[in-house]
Design a protein around this motif. Structure first.
Motif, PDB file in Angstrom:
ATOM      1  N   ILE A 102      43.263 -10.619  21.696  1.00  0.00           N
ATOM      2  CA  ILE A 102      43.472  -9.170  21.738  1.00  0.00           C
ATOM      3  C   ILE A 102      42.360  -8.365  21.074  1.00  0.00           C
ATOM      4  CG2 ILE A 102      45.975  -9.442  21.877  1.00  0.00           C
ATOM      5  CD1 ILE A 102      45.020  -7.850  18.870  1.00  0.00           C
ATOM      6  N   VAL A 103      41.367  -9.024  20.516  1.00  0.00           N
ATOM      7  CA  VAL A 103      40.269  -8.289  19.877  1.00  0.00           C
ATOM      8  C   VAL A 103      39.349  -7.758  20.965  1.00  0.00           C
ATOM      9  CG1 VAL A 103      38.314  -8.424  18.294  1.00  0.00           C
ATOM     10  CG2 VAL A 103      40.413  -9.690  17.782  1.00  0.00           C
ATOM     11  N   SER A 104      39.238  -6.440  21.030  1.00  0.00           N
ATOM     12  CA  SER A 104      38.377  -5.814  22.036  1.00  0.00           C
ATOM     13  C   SER A 104      37.318  -4.908  21.406  1.00  0.00           C
ATOM     14  CB  SER A 104      39.222  -4.995  23.025  1.00  0.00           C
ATOM     15  OG  SER A 104      39.909  -3.965  22.343  1.00  0.00           O
ATOM     16  N   ASN A 105      37.283  -4.873  20.096  1.00  0.00           N
ATOM     17  CA  ASN A 105      36.340  -4.039  19.357  1.00  0.00           C
ATOM     18  C   ASN A 105      35.203  -4.928  18.852  1.00  0.00           C
ATOM     19  OD1 ASN A 105      34.997  -2.499  17.429  1.00  0.00           O
ATOM     20  ND2 ASN A 105      36.860  -1.613  16.575  1.00  0.00           N
ATOM     21  N   LYS A 106      34.012  -4.741  19.395  1.00  0.00           N
ATOM     22  CA  LYS A 106      32.867  -5.579  19.004  1.00  0.00           C
ATOM     23  C   LYS A 106      32.577  -5.476  17.510  1.00  0.00           C
ATOM     24  CE  LYS A 106      28.085  -6.645  20.270  1.00  0.00           C
ATOM     25  NZ  LYS A 106      27.906  -7.371  19.078  1.00  0.00           N
ATOM     26  N   GLU A 107      32.864  -4.328  16.912  1.00  0.00           N
ATOM     27  CA  GLU A 107      32.661  -4.151  15.474  1.00  0.00           C
ATOM     28  C   GLU A 107      33.451  -5.203  14.684  1.00  0.00           C
ATOM     29  OE1 GLU A 107      33.573  -0.807  11.993  1.00  0.00           O
ATOM     30  OE2 GLU A 107      34.202  -0.414  14.036  1.00  0.00           O
ATOM     31  N   ILE A 108      34.646  -5.540  15.153  1.00  0.00           N
ATOM     32  CA  ILE A 108      35.464  -6.554  14.467  1.00  0.00           C
ATOM     33  C   ILE A 108      34.752  -7.902  14.485  1.00  0.00           C
ATOM     34  CG2 ILE A 108      37.605  -7.900  14.627  1.00  0.00           C
ATOM     35  CD1 ILE A 108      39.001  -5.288  15.534  1.00  0.00           C
ATOM     36  N   ILE A 109      34.222  -8.269  15.619  1.00  0.00           N
ATOM     37  CA  ILE A 109      33.527  -9.558  15.749  1.00  0.00           C
ATOM     38  C   ILE A 109      32.286  -9.581  14.868  1.00  0.00           C
ATOM     39  CG2 ILE A 109      32.367 -11.126  17.364  1.00  0.00           C
ATOM     40  CD1 ILE A 109      35.462 -10.859  17.758  1.00  0.00           C
ATOM     41  N   ASP A 110      31.501  -8.511  14.908  1.00  0.00           N
ATOM     42  CA  ASP A 110      30.280  -8.444  14.105  1.00  0.00           C
ATOM     43  C   ASP A 110      30.596  -8.516  12.609  1.00  0.00           C
ATOM     44  OD1 ASP A 110      28.877  -8.197  16.482  1.00  0.00           O
ATOM     45  OD2 ASP A 110      28.620  -6.023  16.295  1.00  0.00           O
ATOM     46  N   LYS A 111      31.597  -7.770  12.184  1.00  0.00           N
ATOM     47  CA  LYS A 111      31.960  -7.781  10.756  1.00  0.00           C
ATOM     48  C   LYS A 111      32.593  -9.103  10.350  1.00  0.00           C
ATOM     49  CE  LYS A 111      32.339  -2.916   9.741  1.00  0.00           C
ATOM     50  NZ  LYS A 111      33.212  -1.800   9.428  1.00  0.00           N
ATOM     51  N   ALA A 112      33.299  -9.749  11.263  1.00  0.00           N
ATOM     52  CA  ALA A 112      33.912 -11.034  10.942  1.00  0.00           C
ATOM     53  C   ALA A 112      32.843 -12.047  10.539  1.00  0.00           C
ATOM     54  CB  ALA A 112      34.729 -11.554  12.116  1.00  0.00           C
ATOM     55  N   ALA A 113      31.715 -12.033  11.226  1.00  0.00           N
ATOM     56  CA  ALA A 113      30.619 -12.937  10.868  1.00  0.00           C
ATOM     57  C   ALA A 113      30.087 -12.603   9.467  1.00  0.00           C
ATOM     58  CB  ALA A 113      29.508 -12.858  11.903  1.00  0.00           C
ATOM     59  N   LEU A 114      29.971 -11.325   9.154  1.00  0.00           N
ATOM     60  CA  LEU A 114      29.521 -10.908   7.818  1.00  0.00           C
ATOM     61  C   LEU A 114      30.520 -11.321   6.736  1.00  0.00           C
ATOM     62  CD1 LEU A 114      28.229  -7.277   8.492  1.00  0.00           C
ATOM     63  CD2 LEU A 114      26.853  -9.314   8.020  1.00  0.00           C
ATOM     64  N   ILE A 115      31.787 -11.173   7.038  1.00  0.00           N
ATOM     65  CA  ILE A 115      32.820 -11.535   6.057  1.00  0.00           C
ATOM     66  C   ILE A 115      32.845 -13.043   5.854  1.00  0.00           C
ATOM     67  CG2 ILE A 115      35.313 -11.593   5.643  1.00  0.00           C
ATOM     68  CD1 ILE A 115      35.350  -8.756   6.949  1.00  0.00           C
ATOM     69  N   ASN A 116      32.714 -13.804   6.923  1.00  0.00           N
ATOM     70  CA  ASN A 116      32.662 -15.261   6.772  1.00  0.00           C
ATOM     71  C   ASN A 116      31.500 -15.653   5.858  1.00  0.00           C
ATOM     72  OD1 ASN A 116      34.839 -15.375   8.461  1.00  0.00           O
ATOM     73  ND2 ASN A 116      33.866 -16.693   9.980  1.00  0.00           N
ATOM     74  N   LYS A 117      30.363 -15.011   6.056  1.00  0.00           N
ATOM     75  CA  LYS A 117      29.201 -15.283   5.200  1.00  0.00           C
ATOM     76  C   LYS A 117      29.507 -14.878   3.754  1.00  0.00           C
ATOM     77  CE  LYS A 117      24.312 -14.343   4.724  1.00  0.00           C
ATOM     78  NZ  LYS A 117      23.443 -13.238   4.492  1.00  0.00           N
TER      79      LYS A 117
END
Length: 153
Positions: A102-117
């Motif tokens: 259900i994730v359709s906001n690219k910002e969520i995906i981009d920030k998820a990578a930053l948060i994982n880091k």
């Protein structure tokens, strides 16, 4: 950008869902028409409840409000007593929503990578009770796999 009227309609749709959770009412109270700083304060008071509320709202609302949770992690200083709970709540919710597609906001995906880091760089801070909250490193590995294969659109 959503207008207030559009947001009201999205909330009305959320309330009209046949299986709408009581958490939807709380979600609107804590997220709708709030500044990001106000939302951060709500997460500070109870990250578990805010996570539950985000879990229960419709995909359009989730995609709108989840970035505030991500910003809360990236922008706010967290107490060491809350760090494990914050990372556990976030990782569980992210994994669930990615698996549901259900994730359709690219910002969520981009920030998820930053948060994982961020979590990996601060693993001892966010993972000092793995016997209670689960091993954050394993959760990060799983999230990385989900993110790598996730396609928006």
């Amino acid at each position: 950008m959503e207008t207030e009227l559009d947001l009201e309609a999205l909330w009305d749709e959320c309330f009209a869902m046949p299986d709408a959770s009581p958490d939807v009412e709380y979600a609107k109270r804590y997220f709708f028409n709030r500044t990001e700083q106000q939302i951060f304060e709500c997460f500070d008071r109870n990250v578990i409840e805010r996570t539950s509320e985000l879990r229960e709202i419709t995909p359009p609302l989730f995609n709108l409000y989840f970035p505030h949770f991500q910003n809360y992690i990236l922008k706010c200083k967290h107490d060491s007593m809350d760090a494990n709970c914050i990372s556990s709540c976030y990782m569980g919710l992210l994994a669930d929503k990615l698996q549901q597609g259900i994730v359709s906001n690219k910002e969520i995906i981009d920030k998820a990578a930053l948060i994982n880091k961020h979590f990996r760089e601060n693993l001892s801070f966010y993972n000092d009770y793995p016997e209670i909250y689960g091993d954050l490193k394993l959760k990060l590995d799983e999230a990385d796999k989900l993110l790598a294969q996730y396609k928006i659109g």
